[in-house]
Every structure is written in structure tokens, then in C-alpha cells.
Design an enzyme around this catalytic site. Structure first.
Site: not given
Ligand code: BV8
Ligand code: ZN
Length: 257
Positions: A120, A128, A191
């Protein structure tokens, strides 16, 4: 916290020739990086998917830029933790080792991991949108207001993947290949809700890797894992690295030759 690991995992820590560590925001929590869904401050009212999207940026460029500037400042002030360093130690012992991360915080590289696939993007890079010129954080954080390209005047954005945007092809292809070739696949601090990244643990499982989840809480994929290690990665990963060290008799990297 889980302290005991299975015989099957001990065997894989001893014999695996190809290991993948798939990470999410959870591995950086113990470094002080808020999880993605734990957005704080003025941004807590907006869904991350709204902020991290082209629509969100075009609708509210300064709100989105302030959010990234806020995260850049947090990330530049913190350091990798014991979880990141444990993966660096494991990489030295295994012929083929890859970190596949959803995190944009650059902490794996800063810890010393060699093979890192950033699915990501990376928050420390900017470009740009019109001419593609790249910019450092020094440049973008120095300007008051929205950073503009100094050669074509275009809008500058962080080099991260926004929702609705495709993942970088090379990183994705390398990650799929690593997942399909893994003997041991660790899903750490994610997650597992964002796709296509979240499909990798199941891809590895189908390719007969031994898949292990490390998380203080269960996730939507926990019931499909071979083993669930409940607890913080900053404690569990050093434990796994010690078992690997013990089981491989302190032998250095058999591979990398
Ligand atoms: C795309 C960068 C093609 C930016 C990020 C299929 C089904 C459903 C939806 C979709 C699908 N395919 C595509 C989609 C749409 C979408 C998607 O998945 N939506 C979700 C919300 C349902 N995907 C996309 O748009 C992707 N692109 O598919 O392109 C396309 C194009 C057009 C139309 C269709 C398809 C692009 C996705 C990337 C987005 N960018 N980040 C930024 O960061 O600003 S995603 C961002 O969120 C992160 O990078 C990461 O991926 C995600 C967060 O998840 P986690 O890292 O797991 O973090 P989270 O907070 O959720 O959980 C933390 C975990 O840690 C918890 O479980 C917790 O218990 C645990 N934890 C806590 N403390 C600890 C711990 N673990 C260990 N130790 C600890 N101490
Ligand atoms: Zn430029």
C-alpha cells in the site's frame, strides 16, 4: 498471551525453507502508531476509506493533507519495536524470507528487514499527480498549505495506495509468488478486511503453507488458520525467533549463499 506453540509450528520454525511475514497496523502499535481504524483527533469522524481516497482528496485536499502530515509527524518520531526486530533475526536464518506489509510507515526497512513488499505504498514518499515528479517530506512539510509541484504546479500527493486504486503490480506479483511458495506464513497484526491484501493468507493456506495468526484478538480469518497465537506481536514474535534460534542451533543463514 499465548506462550505455548504447537509441535507442528516448532517443526516449521526448524525446517521451513521459505517463510512469509504478512503484517498490518497491529505490528506498529507497540511503536506508537495508531491502528488504521483507530484514527484519532478531527479525523475520527471520517471513515478511513473516505480520507484515503482520490474522491476524498479532490473533495477536501487540505483535510486529507493535514491527516497525512499528522501521520508523517507521528511516524518520523517513533521507532521499530521488538516485533519488527524479531522478523529481521528470522530473515537471517531462513533461505527465503519475505515481509509483505500493508503498512506505509517504513518501520520494517528501518528495523533492517531486507526483503519487504509494500502493498500500500510508503508515507515517506510523495509525487506530483500531473508530471510524476517525486518530493521528499522535507519539501511537502515545509510549505504552508497544500504542496504544489515546483515544475508544473500540479497537486502533490503521498505515494500510498488509496481505496479504489490498484496495488503496485510488481509488489503484488512478488507477494502472490511468496505466499504460494511459503512453508510457513505468519499473518501478524492485521484485521484482514482490506482486499486484495487480505486474500494472501488464504492463498498461502491453499498452497499448503502452515498459516499462523498473531493478534490479541480473533479476526474474520482466524477459523481458517492452522494456529492462532493470541497476544501482542512485540512479545510473540521474539518468542518465535528464540524458538527458531534454538531449533536451528544458532546456525546462520543456510541460504542467501
Ligand atoms: C483495489 C494506504 C482494485 C493508505 C490502505 C473485495 C471485497 C470487498 C471490498 C473490496 C474488494 N476488493 C476491493 C475492495 C475495495 C477495497 C476494500 O478492501 N475495502 C474494504 C474496506 C472492504 N480495496 C481497495 O480499494 C484496494 N484497491 O481493490 O483496487 C479495484 C479498483 C476499483 C474498484 C474495485 C477494485 C486498495 C486498498 C488499499 C487502501 N489503502 N492504506 C493509508 O494508509 O492512508 S488500506 C489500510 O487499511 C492499511 O494499509 C491496511 O490495509 C488497512 C488497515 O488494516 P490493518 O492494517 O489490518 O489495521 P486495522 O486497524 O484494521 O487492524 C489492526 C489489527 O491489529 C487488529 O486486528 C488488532 O486486533 C491488531 N492489533 C492491535 N494491537 C496489536 C495487534 N496485533 C499485534 N500486536 C499488537 N500489539
Ligand atoms: Zn508536476
Amino acid at each position: 498471551m499465548t506462550t505455548a506453540i504447537s509441535g507442528a509450528l516448532t517443526t516449521r520454525l526448524r525446517e521451513a525453507r521459505s517463510v512469509v511475514a504478512f503484517t498490518g497496523a497491529g505490528i506498529s502499535v507497540e511503536s506508537g502508531v495508531p491502528t488504521f481504524r483507530g484514527a484519532d483527533g478531527i479525523w475520527a469522524k471520517l471513515r478511513p476509506e473516505e480520507l484515503a481516497s482520490m474522491d476524498g482528496f479532490l473533495k477536501n485536499p487540505s483535510v486529507v493533507w493535514d491527516w497525512y502530515a499528522h501521520r508523517k509527524k507521528i511516524i518520523s518520531a517513533i521507532h521499530p519495536n521488538a516485533g519488527h526486530y524479531a522478523l529481521v533475526e528470522m530473515e537471517k536464518k531462513v533461505p527465503q524470507f519475505a515481509v509483505i506489509t500493508q503498512n506505509i510507515d517504513n518501520l520494517h526497512r528501518r528495523a533492517g528487514s531486507k526483503t519487504v513488499f509494500e502493498l500500500h505504498g510508503n508515507i515517506e514518499r510523495n509525487y506530483c499527480m500531473k508530471c510524476g515528479k517525486t518530493f521528499t517530506d522535507e519539501f511537502v512539510l515545509a510549505v504552508a498549505g497544500l504542496p504544489k509541484c515546483d515544475s508544473c504546479g500540479g497537486m502533490v500527493r503521498p505515494d500510498v495506495v488509496w481505496f479504489g486504486e490498484m496495488l503496485p503490480e510488481e509488489e503484488w506479483e512478488s507477494s502472490v509468488a511468496a505466499a504460494e511458495g511459503a512453508d510457513l506464513f505468519l499473518s501478524i497484526g492485521t484485521s484482514a478486511v482490506v482486499y486484495p491484501a487480505a486474500s494472501l493468507p488464504l492463498l498461502a493456506k491453499r498452497a499448503e503453507a502452515y498459516v499462523v495468526e498473531v493478534n490479541p484478538e480473533p479476526t474474520p480469518i482466524t477459523d481458517k488458520m492452522d494456529e492462532f497465537l493470541e497476544g501482542p506481536s512485540g512479545e510473540i514474535l521474539p518468542m518465535l525467533a528464540r524458538v527458531m534460534e534454538r531449533e536451528r542451533g544458532g546456525s546462520g543463514a543456510a541460504a542467501h549463499s
